[in-house]
Each structure stands twice: as structure tokens, then as C-alpha cells.
Motif scaffolding. Sequence first.
Motif, short mmCIF file in Angstrom:
data_model
loop_
_atom_site.label_atom_id
_atom_site.label_comp_id
_atom_site.label_asym_id
_atom_site.label_seq_id
_atom_site.Cartn_x
_atom_site.Cartn_y
_atom_site.Cartn_z
N THR A 1 37.35 43.75 41.54
CA THR A 1 37.68 43.10 40.27
C THR A 1 37.27 43.98 39.10
O THR A 1 36.40 44.83 39.24
CB THR A 1 36.97 41.73 40.19
OG1 THR A 1 37.02 41.25 38.85
CG2 THR A 1 35.52 41.82 40.63
N ALA B 1 29.85 41.50 36.40
CA ALA B 1 30.01 40.72 35.18
C ALA B 1 29.35 41.38 33.98
O ALA B 1 29.70 41.10 32.84
CB ALA B 1 29.44 39.32 35.39
N HIS C 1 18.93 37.46 35.31
CA HIS C 1 20.32 37.86 35.12
C HIS C 1 20.40 38.80 33.92
O HIS C 1 20.26 40.01 34.07
CB HIS C 1 21.22 36.62 34.95
CG HIS C 1 22.63 36.93 34.55
ND1 HIS C 1 23.52 35.98 34.13
CD2 HIS C 1 23.32 38.10 34.49
CE1 HIS C 1 24.69 36.53 33.85
NE2 HIS C 1 24.59 37.81 34.04
N GLU D 1 30.67 45.53 44.24
CA GLU D 1 30.09 46.02 43.00
C GLU D 1 30.78 47.30 42.57
O GLU D 1 30.86 47.62 41.39
CB GLU D 1 28.58 46.24 43.18
CG GLU D 1 27.87 44.91 43.42
CD GLU D 1 26.37 45.06 43.60
OE1 GLU D 1 25.87 46.19 43.68
OE2 GLU D 1 25.71 44.00 43.68
N GLY E 1 36.04 42.54 36.36
CA GLY E 1 34.83 41.85 35.92
C GLY E 1 34.63 41.88 34.41
O GLY E 1 35.55 42.11 33.64
N HIS F 1 22.38 29.43 35.54
CA HIS F 1 23.53 30.29 35.27
C HIS F 1 24.72 29.59 34.65
O HIS F 1 25.27 30.07 33.67
CB HIS F 1 23.98 31.04 36.53
CG HIS F 1 25.13 31.98 36.28
ND1 HIS F 1 25.10 32.91 35.26
CD2 HIS F 1 26.33 32.14 36.89
CE1 HIS F 1 26.25 33.59 35.28
NE2 HIS F 1 27.00 33.14 36.24
N TYR G 1 33.49 33.37 45.30
CA TYR G 1 34.23 34.38 44.53
C TYR G 1 34.26 34.07 43.04
O TYR G 1 34.97 34.71 42.28
CB TYR G 1 35.66 34.50 45.09
CG TYR G 1 35.67 35.08 46.48
CD1 TYR G 1 35.66 36.45 46.67
CD2 TYR G 1 35.63 34.26 47.60
CE1 TYR G 1 35.62 36.99 47.95
CE2 TYR G 1 35.59 34.78 48.88
CZ TYR G 1 35.59 36.15 49.05
OH TYR G 1 35.55 36.67 50.32
N GLN G 2 33.45 33.08 42.63
CA GLN G 2 33.38 32.73 41.21
C GLN G 2 32.16 33.39 40.57
O GLN G 2 31.09 33.42 41.16
CB GLN G 2 33.27 31.21 41.03
CG GLN G 2 34.48 30.45 41.55
CD GLN G 2 34.22 28.94 41.60
OE1 GLN G 2 33.18 28.46 41.17
NE2 GLN G 2 35.18 28.22 42.14
N GLN G 3 32.34 33.89 39.35
CA GLN G 3 31.23 34.57 38.68
C GLN G 3 30.50 33.69 37.69
O GLN G 3 29.48 34.10 37.14
CB GLN G 3 31.73 35.84 38.00
CG GLN G 3 32.23 36.86 39.02
CD GLN G 3 32.79 38.10 38.38
OE1 GLN G 3 32.52 38.39 37.22
NE2 GLN G 3 33.58 38.84 39.12
N GLY H 1 30.54 37.69 32.59
CA GLY H 1 29.51 36.82 33.17
C GLY H 1 28.82 35.97 32.14
O GLY H 1 28.51 36.42 31.06
N TYR I 1 26.29 38.63 40.74
CA TYR I 1 27.36 39.55 40.34
C TYR I 1 27.04 40.35 39.09
O TYR I 1 27.91 40.66 38.28
CB TYR I 1 28.67 38.76 40.20
CG TYR I 1 29.10 38.22 41.54
CD1 TYR I 1 29.17 39.08 42.63
CD2 TYR I 1 29.37 36.88 41.75
CE1 TYR I 1 29.52 38.61 43.89
CE2 TYR I 1 29.73 36.41 43.01
CZ TYR I 1 29.79 37.29 44.07
OH TYR I 1 30.14 36.83 45.31
N ASN J 1 38.16 34.81 38.68
CA ASN J 1 36.70 34.75 38.73
C ASN J 1 36.18 33.36 38.40
O ASN J 1 35.01 33.07 38.61
CB ASN J 1 36.08 35.76 37.77
CG ASN J 1 36.34 37.19 38.18
OD1 ASN J 1 36.57 37.45 39.36
ND2 ASN J 1 36.30 38.10 37.24
#
Lengths: 565, 138
Positions: free
Chosen positions: B132, A243, A179, B56, B134, A304, A477-479, B137, A239, A469
Motif C-alpha cells: 500500500t 501510515a 504510535h 512495511e 499508506g 488508536h 488490513y485496516q490502519q 494513520g 502499521y 485501509n
Amino acid sequence: MISRRDFLQVSMAASALLGSSGFGNWARLAAQQSLTQDQLLQFDTFGNISLIHVTDIHGQLKPIYFREPEINIGVGDNRGAVPHITGADFRRAYGIEDGSPSAYALTYDDFASLAKGYGRVGGLDRMSTVINAIRADRPDALLLDGGDTWHGSYTCYHTEGQDMVNVMNALKPDAMTFHWEFTLGSDRVAEIVEGLPFAALGQNIFDAEWDEPAELFKPYKFFDRGGAKVAVIGQAFPYMPIANPGWMFPEYSFGIRDENMQAMVDEVRGMGADVVVVLSHNGFDVDKKMASVVTGIDVILSGHTHDALPEPVQVGQTFIIASGSNGKFVSRVDLDVRDGRMMGIRHKLIPIFADVIAPDPVVTKIIDEQRAPYLDQLTEVIGQTDSVLYRRGNFNGSWDDLICDALLTERDADIAMSPGVRWGPSLIPGDDITREDIFGVTSMSYGKAYRTEMTGEFIKIILEDVADNIFNPDPYYQQGGDMVRIGGMGYRIDINKPQGERITEMTLLKNGEAIDPAKTYVVAGWASVNEGTEGPQIWDVVESHIRNQGTVTVAPNNSVKVIGA
Amino acid sequence: MEFSRRDTFALGAGAVALTMLPISASAAAEDAIAEFTGGAEVANTGVTLTAPEIAENGNTVPISVDAPGATAIMVLAAGNPTPGVATFNFGPLAAAQSASTRIRLAGTQDVIAVAKMADGSFAQASSTVKVTIGGCGG
């Protein structure tokens, strides 16, 4: 089939010695005497295959404190399900005694006093001792790294991940997925991956231009272990370009791609795999859904979302293992694989108590070599803290409150925004705050602190976007992060409403006035995913603020009203 | 260290006028489906639509459709100002009734694929693609 015994005997042994004497008076010596390395490592070797799972280490070479979350809300089918229970509910679910080593490792309550008793956790040299002990039981055990390894510290930032690569290579992993590694930029990732002495896996890492599997990353790898064929399929964070800044790795496309996962499972089964293991960076709820959609996966080693669970969660015929973060845990998973199928599983989540598990001197030496050129910078004391500084929690953490205060003060802003990431060690009252500690919660390759103007309407759009999110009832659909942390502004959130209706009562804290959608506010933040962001590095902003404070005290944050949890 | 207002930066692409709320299917999309099917019943199995859950890049979203036995597949972006994306026609010698393309999405919305089968029946699949901003993360 799965027993609590293996993990819980650790807590039972400790509580028997110490009794239930209440909190706050833990003697470090007593705590450590009650717990031995042998107890932590005790495991009745089972079946014919051992997996060792480490994940989300985030650059933490040395032992640290890490406070688990108090608020971790599940939505939809995951409401009230693990890992979305915390504190006393979590202890009750797993039969963990208050004040026990397991309570300290897995829950947040009474963190400061338990931390003083049990000490720090993690450290790759301690992890190495655990890995070596498992390999002594089972020499061909597979070591699998779930990613978020080459990110998160001062040395990692300055060596572009080389410190972590050097130390991890000494631990001899068999495979890895990814990631934050990609935030080193695609050239640097390619440079490292091309020289890795183990497999770099990701069935969902695609070439962005051709929408075909990326050549550099293989979808899976076979290992012959215990007379069986083990297929390990990689699943990188889906994602990444959303993200994190996609402009840093424009050659790659990701996504969950569960239809391709099914194709890969079918392919390895067709090639004779006796057992299928997915090394995943999906996040726990995404892995649960994927396990319900894709058939034929025996074990998912989940990363994650930084959850640490003392038992596997079973979805259909798939067992999902969650191994925590920041070097705090190692999972051992023994499998009995016969006649082309998995017949049994035994699991233990091993907390890495740094004062109990002896460091592996070979790895300590390598760690110290990575740190030596930077030692003066790392250890410089910037200030002290009177409060527990931690990050985890859906809406705020005291580290983020401090970072938002730094942004408001140093950048002269009305409102501050700090990203809802889940990495970063904790500090306890009385601790020095060193430069290394500040980097532990801010280090990244896109850390510039912007200062800009936004309308009230746009601020709401951002909050609604991020909230969806996290709280979209469909895990796909969740990051996997937390809510963007807000300084200088309060709000109310109804997590069960649809996007656009969750956020209300946005209030500017400095004057108590409602946020006006049409009015413009000065907003300071960091970690923008946009190319060309300008401003000082966030760690410099935070360092300056802490220096000015001397001793930091963070007041409880009650500015977010949560409805529907 | 001192920071001044000079350090101010432009948010750049972050401030683009993305519509963040899901756009509901338009009358234009419903009309297009009605025209394609002639108002016939539409089954929910028989066509596979593959699209990312979260785009994306909303400007170029890869999608693919697959409907064994179809003579034509129509693809709609239900929330775009002009929903029509493409209609793929398959002759009797086509080895496979599948196609892929990239589409532009104005915001979070449903992508719809409607297949016309050789026997004159219709099948449909749809998938919500989220667009989105975004950036957070874990």
C-alpha cells in the motif's frame, strides 16, 4: 456481569434536574450544578485490582472541546456494531438521555449548544485529580498509557515531546505503549525511553534488520497487585512505517504479530500470571479480531481509533475497553482476580468535564511551566469562527474543509488533500482561533505542505488505496484512520466494493467536469510520508488563510456521496 | 506569508508505479504447484506461513514457513512476474522443518507455501500480503 448503572447514573441525575427541556438553551450554571465531581468519580470499589486507562491524549495538556463523529461506518462483521454507531443510535444503545452530560460527552448532535452548557473537557490536571481519587480508593492501582501521548500541540512540537513527558511523569504511569511517539524520530524516542521511570512496552516492536524483538522495548511487565500477579503486555500501533514516515524510524519493524502475542500470553501464563492485560494501540476492530484469534487475554485496553465506549465489549473471554482521546476520558477498570483467574470486572468511563472536576494544582503548575516560554505564541489570536470546527468523521470534518480551502487558496491548486487523522480538538461558534488551536489540528514532525502534479488516474489510485485501509472487511488490513480529506473535488464511494472499484464520479468542483484519468491536476497536500517533501509548514498555510478570512465560516460539505453505509 | 509555485516539490517515492490492485494468482504459479505436487491432492493443514498482513516495504517482506515432518517446502509469490521464491529441502537429520527469508512483492498478492511431507502427501498455506502507499494513520 457488567452494569450500565455506574455510568448512566450520571446522566440520570442530570436529566432529572433539568427535565427534557429541549436544546439550545442550556444555562451553564444549571448544567454544572447538576453534575458534581463526586458523581463523576462515584465507583463502588470492586475486587482486588484497579486499572486506570488513558490513551491518545495527543499532547492536550489543557481542557478543550472535542466533538465525536457523526459518520463512523463499520464494515464486514463490524457493520452496525459498536463503535460504529453514532448520535441517536449510540444514545439508544446505551440508554443515554438527549442533552445529558453523557450525550454531550459521547455523541455529536447539538454540539455547539451543549458545549456552551457543559464547557470544555480534558486537561491533564483534571485527569490527575481523577487518577488521585482512584488511587485514594486503591493505592496500588495501575496507570496505563496507551500511547499517542507525545504528539499533537505547539509545545509538544517545539519541545519534541518533552512537555508531555514532564507532565505525564508527574502522573506516575506504570507502563506505556506507542504510535505517534515514533514520528519524533528513533533517536529522540530512544533518548526519552531510556530515561522513562516506567515500562515502555510493545511485543510487536521488532528490530527491522534482524526481525527480532527490539531491545529498547520489552514485550510485557509483571506487577504484583492485590495478592495477584498482573501481566501487562504492550501492543504498539502495527502499521507505523506505513501510515507514518518509516524513514524517521528505519531501525524498527512492527505488524500485528498475533502469533507472537499468543506466545507472550502463553509465556506470562507459564510464569504464573493470574491475569493478562494487553495495553494496545491496535484500534478497536483490530483488537476485537485479535481477541478472537489469541486465547488467554483477560482485558484489552484499546487505543488508536479514538472510540469512547461506556461499556466493555466482550469477545470470547476477553473484555475490550475503549477510552476515547484528547484527554476527554479516563477509564477505571476494577478486576476480581482469584485462584489464578479473573472472576469479575467492573468498569466506568469517566468523562473529564473540566468545569466540574477540580484541577490538581501540582500538575497545573507543571503544565504552566511547560507553556510559559511559548505563551505569547500560543495565545495569539489569528481569527474567529462562526462554525463548529471539528475533525472526526469518515469522510470530512469542518477543520479539514478549512485546511483544504487554505491549501487550494494559498497554494493555488486544483485539488487539496488532507490526511484522515482522528486527533485534534474542536472549536465552537464565536470562539477565537489561536495559533495553539491551529497547531492542535496540524502539529506533526512531517507537516510540510507539498504542491505537485498528479494525473486523474493517480488520484484515483490514492483514494482507492486509502479507502481500502478503512473499509477492507478484514480488520487486520485496516490502519485505523479515516478517508483522506479532499478539497476541490467530489466523488462517490461504494464502501462494500473491492479495492479499485469503490471510487467513481470523481468531479472537479470548480468547473463541474469529470476528472480525466489522463489529465494532470495541480494537487496541494500535507503530511506526506515521503522523505524530502518540500514546502511551507501546513500551520503557516492555515494561519495565513485564516488571517485573510478574519472570521471563518465553513459551509456544509456534500461533495462525497457514500453508498452502502 | 506568501507562497509561490517555487515551493513546488517532487512527490518522490509516492509517485512510483506501484500496482495498487491485487494481482491474482498467475498460471505460472498454478503450474509451479502442479509440478511440485505432481498433481496430487493438497491438504490445508500442516504448514504454517507467517507473513505480515500489510508489507512495511514491498521490496523486502519477511516471511517464514514451518511444516513439521516436511521434506521440502516451496514458497511462491503468486502475483509476481516470476512467482518462484525458493524451495527449502530438509534432510532426515534436520532438527526442524522451518525456514525464513525475505521476498520482494510487486504488489498486493497471495504468498503460498506448499510442503511435501515425508509420507509423500502435500499441504499448503497462503496469506494475502497487501502493498500500500499508506500515509493516513490516525
